[in-house]
Enzyme design. Structure first.
Site, mmCIF file in Angstrom:
data_model
loop_
_atom_site.group_PDB
_atom_site.id
_atom_site.type_symbol
_atom_site.label_atom_id
_atom_site.label_comp_id
_atom_site.label_asym_id
_atom_site.label_seq_id
_atom_site.Cartn_x
_atom_site.Cartn_y
_atom_site.Cartn_z
ATOM 1 N N SER A 129 0.949 -1.111 0.007
ATOM 2 C CA SER A 129 0.018 0.218 -0.158
ATOM 3 C C SER A 129 0.853 1.203 -0.029
ATOM 4 O O SER A 129 1.989 1.247 0.456
ATOM 5 C CB SER A 129 -0.848 -0.106 1.166
ATOM 6 O OG SER A 129 -1.629 0.998 1.296
ATOM 7 N N LYS A 183 -4.219 -6.699 3.742
ATOM 8 C CA LYS A 183 -4.222 -5.606 2.551
ATOM 9 C C LYS A 183 -5.724 -5.028 2.226
ATOM 10 O O LYS A 183 -5.985 -4.067 2.011
ATOM 11 C CB LYS A 183 -3.310 -5.914 1.336
ATOM 12 C CG LYS A 183 -3.461 -5.122 0.184
ATOM 13 C CD LYS A 183 -3.202 -3.492 0.656
ATOM 14 C CE LYS A 183 -2.610 -2.519 -0.400
ATOM 15 N NZ LYS A 183 -3.622 -2.512 -1.496
ATOM 16 N N HIS A 186 -7.263 -3.182 4.875
ATOM 17 C CA HIS A 186 -6.688 -2.043 4.941
ATOM 18 C C HIS A 186 -7.615 -1.253 3.669
ATOM 19 O O HIS A 186 -7.922 -0.233 4.080
ATOM 20 C CB HIS A 186 -5.226 -2.046 4.333
ATOM 21 C CG HIS A 186 -4.646 -0.727 3.913
ATOM 22 N ND1 HIS A 186 -4.851 -0.351 2.566
ATOM 23 C CD2 HIS A 186 -3.900 0.305 4.565
ATOM 24 C CE1 HIS A 186 -4.087 0.892 2.514
ATOM 25 N NE2 HIS A 186 -3.560 1.338 3.573
ATOM 26 N N ASN A 187 -7.693 -1.811 2.678
ATOM 27 C CA ASN A 187 -8.670 -0.913 1.595
ATOM 28 C C ASN A 187 -9.915 -0.879 1.871
ATOM 29 O O ASN A 187 -10.428 0.349 1.315
ATOM 30 C CB ASN A 187 -8.329 -1.804 0.242
ATOM 31 C CG ASN A 187 -6.980 -1.763 -0.498
ATOM 32 O OD1 ASN A 187 -5.990 -1.289 0.201
ATOM 33 N ND2 ASN A 187 -7.084 -1.915 -1.842
ATOM 34 N N GLU A 190 -9.972 2.055 4.178
ATOM 35 C CA GLU A 190 -9.517 3.336 3.041
ATOM 36 C C GLU A 190 -10.623 3.782 2.551
ATOM 37 O O GLU A 190 -10.953 4.880 2.298
ATOM 38 C CB GLU A 190 -8.252 2.839 2.100
ATOM 39 C CG GLU A 190 -8.049 3.835 1.044
ATOM 40 C CD GLU A 190 -7.389 3.160 0.019
ATOM 41 O OE1 GLU A 190 -7.787 3.498 -1.179
ATOM 42 O OE2 GLU A 190 -6.259 2.503 0.285
#
Length: 475
Positions: A129, A183, A186-187, A190
C-alpha cells in the site's frame, strides 16, 4: 555478468517505482514486462544510469537471477497472475520464491500458496500500500503465505518499506492468504475513511455554505490534531488546486467514483463471517450510487427534499464545524473498530495467527490510511492482545465519549437538511447498537419461530436450550 538479487515482472507505474526503490537500496534487479517495448522505455528512461537490467523473455529473466530466485509480480490481479505462474514454473527450481505484490483476492492467494508448495515453489501474497509515491519512497508491505521464504526476502522488503521511529512498516502477517487479506481490510478501511471525509466536505460546503478555500483551511487545521492523516492532508491539497479559469478544480470533476473491488471484497467477506461491517459497506454502496449519475440528475428534478432551511450565525457556524470534526473522528474510530473485528474473526475462521498491534505499526507509514491514532491501536493491543473490540479500550472509550455530542449533532442536522451522510450515520447506528445490552432481536426471533419454527432461546433458561411456541394457537 553478475546475477540479480531480485526480479520484478510488471512495469506499470507501481512496478517501475518499486524497481527504482529497490535499486536505490543497493540491490541488483532484473525486470521483465509482457509488452517488451516497456522494458526499453523504462531502461532508457526512468531507470537510465541505474543497475537495473532489462530482460526480454521469461527464460532470460529467470536465468538472470541468483538462487534462490526471488521474483516480485506486479501485475493485474486475477487470471493474469495465474498466466505468469504458468510461464514461470517450467524455468524455476525448488526453493525459488514468488511474491505477488498486486491486489489479489486472498482466497486466490491461499490456493496459489498450496499449489506452488506442491511444486516446491515458495509463494508469498504480499500486500503493498502507498500508491505511486509510496512505491517510490517507501510503502507499507504486508507479506504472508509460505513462511519458509520470509527470511530470504525480509532484508529486501524491510529496506524498501516506509520507516517510522526506526521500525520498518513491513513484518510477517501470517499463513496462506493472510497478507493479501490484511491488505484487503486496509483497503476497506480506506474506502470508509474517504467516504467520511467526503461527507464532512459536503456538510461544510452545502450545510454551512463554506467556500472550497475555507474548507481547505479547515482540513489543514484538522490535520494538525487528532485527525492527522495522509488522507486529510491530501484533501486539503486537492481543495487548493485551481483550474485554468481560477475556479477550484474539484468542482470540475464528475461526481462518479471508481473502484477496483477490494472494498467490495471486504464487505462481502464481512457478510460471510457475520461481522457488521456497516460503515465500509455503506462506503461501497455510496460509490455504486455515485455511478448512477444520469438517474440522479433526473431524480434531482422531481424528488422533493426537506423544506426547512438553516441559517447560521458566526458562532453557530464555528460550533457546527467542530461538530463535523467530532463526527469525522468518532466515525473513523468505528471504521477501524469494524476492520479489526473482521480481521479477528477471519483469524479464527481461517486459523491464522495475526498480530493486531503489529498490523497497526505497519499501517503507520507508507500506506494510504496512515494516521496518528494507529499508535493508540498498537497500544490497545499491547495492553490486551485478546481485546475483542477497540471500543472496549479505555482510550477509544474516552475518545468516543468526548466526540459523540458533535457526532449526533452532525447526523441530526444532516438528516434535517437532506444531506446524505451514510458513513456518519452507519457508524453512529453501529455504536448505539453495540452499546445496547438488549436489542429487539427477541421480537425478530419470535417472528422467525412463528412463520418457520426456527426456535428461540429464553432469558430464564441456560444458553444452548432451544424452544418452539405454537403461536398460531393464540391468534
Amino acid at each position: 555478468m553478475e546475477k540479480a538479487d531480485i526480479g520484478l515482472i510488471g512495469l506499470a507505474v507501481m512496478g517501475q517505482n518499486l524497481a527504482l526503490n529497490i535499486n536505490d537500496h543497493g540491490f541488483r534487479l532484473s525486470v521483465y514486462n509482457r509488452t517488451t517495448s516497456k522494458v526499453d522505455e523504462f531502461i532508457n528512461g526512468a531507470a537510465k544510469g541505474t543497475q537495473i537490467t532489462g530482460t526480454y523473455s521469461i527464460e532470460e529473466f529467470v536465468n538472470s537471477l541468483s538462487s534462490p530466485r526471488r521474483i516480485l509480480l506486479m501485475v493485474k490481479a486475477g487470471e493474469v497472475v495465474d498466466h505468469f505462474l504458468d510461464m514461470l514454473i517450467p524455468h524455476l527450481e525448488m526453493g525459488d520464491i514468488i511474491m505477488d505484490g498486486g491486489n489479489s483476492l486472498y482466497t486466490d492467494t491461499t490456493r496459489r500458496v498450496k499449489t506452488m508448495e506442491e511444486q516446491g515453489i515458495i509463494y508469498l501474497g504480499t500486500g503493498i500500500s502507498g500508491g505511486e509515491e509510496g512505491a517510490r519512497n517507501g510503502p507499507s508491505i504486508m507479506p504472508g503465505g509460505n513462511k519458509s521464504g520470509w527470511s530470504q526476502v525480509k532484508p529486501i522488503l524491510q529496506s524498501i518499506t516506509a520507516q517510522v521511529d526506526g521500525e520498518p512498516c513491513c513484518e510477517w502477517i501470517g499463513e496462506e492468504g493472510a497478507g493479501h487479506y490484511v491488505k484487503m481490510v486496509h483497503n476497506g478501511i480506506e474506502y470508509g475513511d474517504m467516504q467520511l471525509i467526503c461527507e464532512a466536505y459536503q456538510f461544510l460546503r452545502e450545510g454551512l455554505s463554506l467556500s472550497v478555500d475555507e474548507i481547505a483551511d479547515i482540513f489543514t487545521q484538522w490535520n494538525e490534531g487528532e485527525l492527522n492523516s495522509y488522507l486529510i492532508e491530501i484533501t486539503s491539497h486537492i481543495l487548493r488546486v485551481k483550474d485554468t479559469d481560477g475556479e477550484p478544480l474539484v468542482d470540475k470533476i464528475l461526481d462518479t467514483a471508481g473502484q477496483k473491488g477490494t472494498g467490495k471484497w471486504t464487505a462481502i467477506n464481512s457478510l460471510e463471517l457475520g461481522i457488521p461491517l456497516t460503515l465500509i459497506g455503506e462506503a461501497v454502496f455510496a460509490r455504486f450510487l455515485s455511478a448512477l449519475k444520469s438517474e440522479r440528475v433526473k431524480a434531482a428534478k422531481v424528488l422533493a427534499g426537506p423544506d426547512i432551511k438553516f441559517d447560521y450565525t458566526g458562532q453557530e457556524k464555528a460550533d457546527y464545524i467542530n461538530a463535523v470534526k467530532e463526527a469525522l473522528y468518532a466515525s473513523k474510530i468505528i471504521s477501524y473498530t469494524q476492520g479489526y473485528m473482521l480481521m479477528r474473526e477471519a483469524a479464527k475462521a481461517y486459523q491464522w495467527n495475526l498480530n493486531y498491534g503489529g498490523i497497526a505499526l505497519m499501517w503507520r507509514g507508507g500506506c494510504i490510511i496512515r494516521s496518528r491514532f494507529l499508535d493508540s491501536i498498537k497500544s490497545a493491543y499491547s495492553h490486551n492482545p485478546e481485546l475483542e473490540s477497540l471500543l472496549l479500550d479505555d482510550f477509544f472509550q474516552q475518545a468516543i465519549a468526548s466526540a459523540q455530542t458533535g457526532w449526533r449533532k452532525t447526523v441530526s442536522r444532516a438528516v434535517e437538511s437532506g444531506i446524505p451522510v451514510p458513513g456518519f450515520a452507519a457508524a453512529l447506528t453501529f455504536y448505539d447498537g453495540y452499546r445496547m445490552a438488549s436489542v429487539p432481536a427477541n421480537l425478530l426471533q419470535a417472528q422467525r419461530d412463528y412463520f418457520g419454527a426456527h426456535t428461540f432461546e429464553r432469558t430464564d433458561k441456560p444458553r444452548g436450550e432451544f424452544f418452539h411456541y405454537e403461536w398460531a394457537d393464540e391468534s
